[in-house]
Design a protein around this motif. Structure first.
Motif, PDB file in Angstrom:
ATOM      1  N   LEU A 164    -124.272 -24.483  96.591  1.00 28.53           N
ATOM      2  CA  LEU A 164    -123.413 -25.671  96.533  1.00 28.53           C
ATOM      3  C   LEU A 164    -121.970 -25.304  96.865  1.00 28.53           C
ATOM      4  CD1 LEU A 164    -124.877 -27.457  93.367  1.00 28.53           C
ATOM      5  CD2 LEU A 164    -125.219 -28.076  95.769  1.00 28.53           C
ATOM      6  N   GLY A 165    -121.509 -24.166  96.336  1.00 28.71           N
ATOM      7  CA  GLY A 165    -120.155 -23.719  96.652  1.00 28.71           C
ATOM      8  C   GLY A 165    -119.988 -23.397  98.122  1.00 28.71           C
ATOM      9  N   PHE A 166    -121.027 -22.857  98.725  1.00 30.84           N
ATOM     10  CA  PHE A 166    -120.994 -22.492 100.141  1.00 30.84           C
ATOM     11  C   PHE A 166    -120.734 -23.708 101.021  1.00 30.84           C
ATOM     12  CE2 PHE A 166    -123.299 -21.569 104.169  1.00 30.84           C
ATOM     13  CZ  PHE A 166    -122.561 -20.468 104.585  1.00 30.84           C
ATOM     14  N   ILE A 167    -121.270 -24.872 100.636  1.00 31.99           N
ATOM     15  CA  ILE A 167    -121.043 -26.074 101.439  1.00 31.99           C
ATOM     16  C   ILE A 167    -119.865 -26.904 100.909  1.00 31.99           C
ATOM     17  CG2 ILE A 167    -123.416 -26.196 102.277  1.00 31.99           C
ATOM     18  CD1 ILE A 167    -123.936 -28.420 100.206  1.00 31.99           C
ATOM     19  N   GLY A 168    -119.141 -26.366  99.915  1.00 30.11           N
ATOM     20  CA  GLY A 168    -117.903 -27.003  99.476  1.00 30.11           C
ATOM     21  C   GLY A 168    -117.950 -27.709  98.145  1.00 30.11           C
ATOM     22  N   ILE A 169    -119.102 -27.695  97.463  1.00 27.92           N
ATOM     23  CA  ILE A 169    -119.221 -28.391  96.172  1.00 27.92           C
ATOM     24  C   ILE A 169    -119.044 -27.363  95.062  1.00 27.92           C
ATOM     25  CG2 ILE A 169    -120.662 -29.856  94.726  1.00 27.92           C
ATOM     26  CD1 ILE A 169    -122.124 -30.745  97.283  1.00 27.92           C
ATOM     27  N   THR A 170    -117.850 -27.327  94.486  1.00 23.39           N
ATOM     28  CA  THR A 170    -117.532 -26.317  93.477  1.00 23.39           C
ATOM     29  C   THR A 170    -117.444 -26.886  92.071  1.00 23.39           C
ATOM     30  OG1 THR A 170    -115.168 -26.628  93.949  1.00 23.39           O
ATOM     31  CG2 THR A 170    -116.318 -24.874  95.147  1.00 23.39           C
ATOM     32  N   ASP A 171    -117.380 -28.208  91.942  1.00 19.65           N
ATOM     33  CA  ASP A 171    -117.379 -28.853  90.622  1.00 19.65           C
ATOM     34  C   ASP A 171    -118.834 -29.072  90.228  1.00 19.65           C
ATOM     35  OD1 ASP A 171    -117.027 -30.317  88.343  1.00 19.65           O
ATOM     36  OD2 ASP A 171    -115.963 -31.995  89.285  1.00 19.65           O
ATOM     37  N   VAL A 172    -119.418 -28.067  89.566  1.00 11.47           N
ATOM     38  CA  VAL A 172    -120.853 -28.071  89.274  1.00 11.47           C
ATOM     39  C   VAL A 172    -121.086 -27.939  87.775  1.00 11.47           C
ATOM     40  CG1 VAL A 172    -123.073 -26.955  89.702  1.00 11.47           C
ATOM     41  CG2 VAL A 172    -121.332 -27.002  91.508  1.00 11.47           C
ATOM     42  N   GLU A 173    -121.787 -28.884  87.199  1.00 18.03           N
ATOM     43  CA  GLU A 173    -122.202 -28.852  85.801  1.00 18.03           C
ATOM     44  C   GLU A 173    -123.694 -28.551  85.767  1.00 18.03           C
ATOM     45  OE1 GLU A 173    -121.898 -29.050  81.716  1.00 18.03           O
ATOM     46  OE2 GLU A 173    -120.205 -29.571  83.015  1.00 18.03           O
ATOM     47  N   VAL A 174    -124.088 -27.470  85.078  1.00 19.68           N
ATOM     48  CA  VAL A 174    -125.494 -27.093  84.981  1.00 19.68           C
ATOM     49  C   VAL A 174    -125.968 -27.281  83.549  1.00 19.68           C
ATOM     50  CG1 VAL A 174    -127.218 -25.286  85.311  1.00 19.68           C
ATOM     51  CG2 VAL A 174    -125.251 -25.427  86.856  1.00 19.68           C
ATOM     52  N   VAL A 175    -127.057 -28.013  83.393  1.00 16.46           N
ATOM     53  CA  VAL A 175    -127.665 -28.239  82.080  1.00 16.46           C
ATOM     54  C   VAL A 175    -129.050 -27.592  82.100  1.00 16.46           C
ATOM     55  CG1 VAL A 175    -128.437 -29.950  80.395  1.00 16.46           C
ATOM     56  CG2 VAL A 175    -126.404 -30.411  81.811  1.00 16.46           C
ATOM     57  N   HIS A 176    -129.258 -26.619  81.199  1.00 12.63           N
ATOM     58  CA  HIS A 176    -130.540 -25.928  81.129  1.00 12.63           C
ATOM     59  C   HIS A 176    -131.390 -26.488  79.983  1.00 12.63           C
ATOM     60  CE1 HIS A 176    -128.018 -22.894  83.204  1.00 12.63           C
ATOM     61  NE2 HIS A 176    -129.144 -22.589  83.826  1.00 12.63           N
ATOM     62  N   ALA A 177    -132.683 -26.579  80.228  1.00 11.02           N
ATOM     63  CA  ALA A 177    -133.650 -26.877  79.170  1.00 11.02           C
ATOM     64  C   ALA A 177    -134.723 -25.801  79.275  1.00 11.02           C
ATOM     65  CB  ALA A 177    -134.243 -28.271  79.339  1.00 11.02           C
ATOM     66  N   GLU A 178    -134.685 -24.834  78.343  1.00 10.47           N
ATOM     67  CA  GLU A 178    -135.565 -23.678  78.433  1.00 10.47           C
ATOM     68  C   GLU A 178    -136.579 -23.645  77.289  1.00 10.47           C
ATOM     69  OE1 GLU A 178    -133.479 -20.230  80.766  1.00 10.47           O
ATOM     70  OE2 GLU A 178    -132.691 -20.316  78.720  1.00 10.47           O
ATOM     71  N   GLY A 179    -137.590 -22.817  77.465  1.00 10.34           N
ATOM     72  CA  GLY A 179    -138.609 -22.644  76.441  1.00 10.34           C
ATOM     73  C   GLY A 179    -139.580 -23.805  76.340  1.00 10.34           C
ATOM     74  N   LEU A 180    -139.725 -24.566  77.415  1.00  8.90           N
ATOM     75  CA  LEU A 180    -140.556 -25.779  77.364  1.00  8.90           C
ATOM     76  C   LEU A 180    -142.039 -25.465  77.196  1.00  8.90           C
ATOM     77  CD1 LEU A 180    -138.841 -27.993  80.100  1.00  8.90           C
ATOM     78  CD2 LEU A 180    -138.305 -27.779  77.666  1.00  8.90           C
ATOM     79  N   ALA A 181    -142.448 -24.261  77.553  1.00  8.43           N
ATOM     80  CA  ALA A 181    -143.858 -23.886  77.413  1.00  8.43           C
ATOM     81  C   ALA A 181    -144.098 -22.972  76.212  1.00  8.43           C
ATOM     82  CB  ALA A 181    -144.350 -23.202  78.689  1.00  8.43           C
ATOM     83  N   VAL A 182    -143.057 -22.694  75.447  1.00  8.18           N
ATOM     84  CA  VAL A 182    -143.181 -21.764  74.319  1.00  8.18           C
ATOM     85  C   VAL A 182    -143.913 -22.415  73.150  1.00  8.18           C
ATOM     86  CG1 VAL A 182    -141.883 -20.437  72.606  1.00  8.18           C
ATOM     87  CG2 VAL A 182    -141.173 -20.414  75.010  1.00  8.18           C
ATOM     88  N   SER A 183    -143.464 -23.610  72.782  1.00  9.00           N
ATOM     89  CA  SER A 183    -144.083 -24.353  71.683  1.00  9.00           C
ATOM     90  C   SER A 183    -143.564 -25.777  71.729  1.00  9.00           C
ATOM     91  CB  SER A 183    -143.743 -23.726  70.323  1.00  9.00           C
ATOM     92  OG  SER A 183    -142.347 -23.857  70.061  1.00  9.00           O
ATOM     93  N   ASP A 184    -144.241 -26.667  71.025  1.00  7.22           N
ATOM     94  CA  ASP A 184    -143.778 -28.056  70.969  1.00  7.22           C
ATOM     95  C   ASP A 184    -142.396 -28.128  70.337  1.00  7.22           C
ATOM     96  OD1 ASP A 184    -146.095 -28.982  72.140  1.00  7.22           O
ATOM     97  OD2 ASP A 184    -147.063 -29.497  70.246  1.00  7.22           O
ATOM     98  N   GLU A 185    -142.171 -27.292  69.321  1.00  9.89           N
ATOM     99  CA  GLU A 185    -140.870 -27.299  68.653  1.00  9.89           C
ATOM    100  C   GLU A 185    -139.768 -26.844  69.607  1.00  9.89           C
ATOM    101  OE1 GLU A 185    -138.680 -25.391  64.694  1.00  9.89           O
ATOM    102  OE2 GLU A 185    -140.692 -24.741  65.282  1.00  9.89           O
ATOM    103  N   ALA A 186    -140.042 -25.783  70.356  1.00  6.23           N
ATOM    104  CA  ALA A 186    -139.056 -25.277  71.307  1.00  6.23           C
ATOM    105  C   ALA A 186    -138.779 -26.309  72.401  1.00  6.23           C
ATOM    106  CB  ALA A 186    -139.542 -23.970  71.928  1.00  6.23           C
ATOM    107  N   LYS A 187    -139.831 -26.960  72.863  1.00  5.15           N
ATOM    108  CA  LYS A 187    -139.686 -27.988  73.897  1.00  5.15           C
ATOM    109  C   LYS A 187    -138.827 -29.139  73.398  1.00  5.15           C
ATOM    110  CE  LYS A 187    -142.449 -31.185  76.712  1.00  5.15           C
ATOM    111  NZ  LYS A 187    -143.827 -31.599  77.066  1.00  5.15           N
ATOM    112  N   ASP A 188    -139.137 -29.625  72.201  1.00  7.30           N
ATOM    113  CA  ASP A 188    -138.367 -30.741  71.641  1.00  7.30           C
ATOM    114  C   ASP A 188    -136.904 -30.360  71.463  1.00  7.30           C
ATOM    115  OD1 ASP A 188    -140.643 -32.299  71.569  1.00  7.30           O
ATOM    116  OD2 ASP A 188    -141.034 -31.955  69.441  1.00  7.30           O
ATOM    117  N   HIS A 189    -136.670 -29.148  70.971  1.00 10.92           N
ATOM    118  CA  HIS A 189    -135.293 -28.689  70.754  1.00 10.92           C
ATOM    119  C   HIS A 189    -134.524 -28.635  72.071  1.00 10.92           C
ATOM    120  CE1 HIS A 189    -131.914 -26.479  69.071  1.00 10.92           C
ATOM    121  NE2 HIS A 189    -132.024 -25.619  70.084  1.00 10.92           N
ATOM    122  N   ALA A 190    -135.165 -28.086  73.106  1.00 10.37           N
ATOM    123  CA  ALA A 190    -134.495 -27.941  74.403  1.00 10.37           C
ATOM    124  C   ALA A 190    -134.192 -29.294  75.032  1.00 10.37           C
ATOM    125  CB  ALA A 190    -135.357 -27.100  75.337  1.00 10.37           C
TER     126      ALA A 190
END
Length: 197
Positions: A159-185
């Motif tokens: 994205l920065g290479f084509i000029g888009i430097t204002d980037v917000e990244v939201v991660h949701a991890e551990g979705l396959a670990v457990s139902d609790e981990a998925k819900d939390h993420a």
């Protein structure tokens, strides 16, 4: 009129967690921009062809020398670029597949990155030409890899290479670990969407 381009890449299409987070953000954006326009692109439903020698040569052949087939290839790429060039906000829903982004997104990026169109080489290095935009990226993963994983770095770098430097990244991890981990993420990601709103 404000414009948002939403790109989802999950093979599960609208049922993918990354797609659902991107859609939730988009709905919040629409509520804040009732006169705004939303353009949606589903790379699983309509995959962009992978870059091959013929397509690449179409891009680098002088316009007046292109064959009809080459003109069609360039026209297709131009349409994809126009979508992103005309948008104020880019929203991406990206799952992790085999430690990276889906191949459909790589193919899309290959048609967006064109010298002299979306970036240019200068004595100081490459300069992105799609400036003044914001990107919000939702990355979902079955395990835990952290915010500095190469997948995230690649998306930011492109994205920065084509000029888009204002980037917000939201991660949701551990979705396959457990139902609790998925819900939390997912709850944490949804809370972040509310904050961004």
């Amino acid at each position: 009129m404000a414009k948002l381009l939403k790109i989802q890449t999950s093979m599960f299409q609208n049922d993918g967690q990354s797609s659902q987070l991107a859609e939730q953000y988009t709905k919040n954006w629409q509520a804040r921009n009732p006169d705004g326009q939303v353009i949606s692109r589903d790379l699983a439903a309509e995959p962009v062809p992978h870059l091959d020698l013929g397509r690449f040569q179409s891009f680098i052949t002088a316009a007046e020398e292109r064959t009809a087939e080459q003109k069609a290839v360039v026209s297709y790429s131009d349409a994809l670029i126009e979508e992103i060039a005309s948008a104020d906000v880019l929203v991406l829903g990206i799952p992790m597949y085999n430690f990276s982004v889906p191949s459909t997104l790589r193919a899309y990026f290959d048609h967006i990155a064109r010298a002299g169109v979306t970036f240019q080489y200068t004595p100081e290095g490459p300069e992105g030409l799609l400036k003044g935009k914001k990107a919000v990226v939702f990355i979902t993963r079955g395990g835990y890899y952290g915010e500095d994983h190469s997948q995230t770095a690649f998306v930011r770098q492109f994205l920065g290479f084509i000029g888009i430097t204002d980037v917000e990244v939201v991660h949701a991890e551990g979705l396959a670990v457990s139902d609790e981990a998925k819900d939390h993420a997912l709850n944490a990601a949804q809370a972040r969407i509310a904050e961004l709103a």
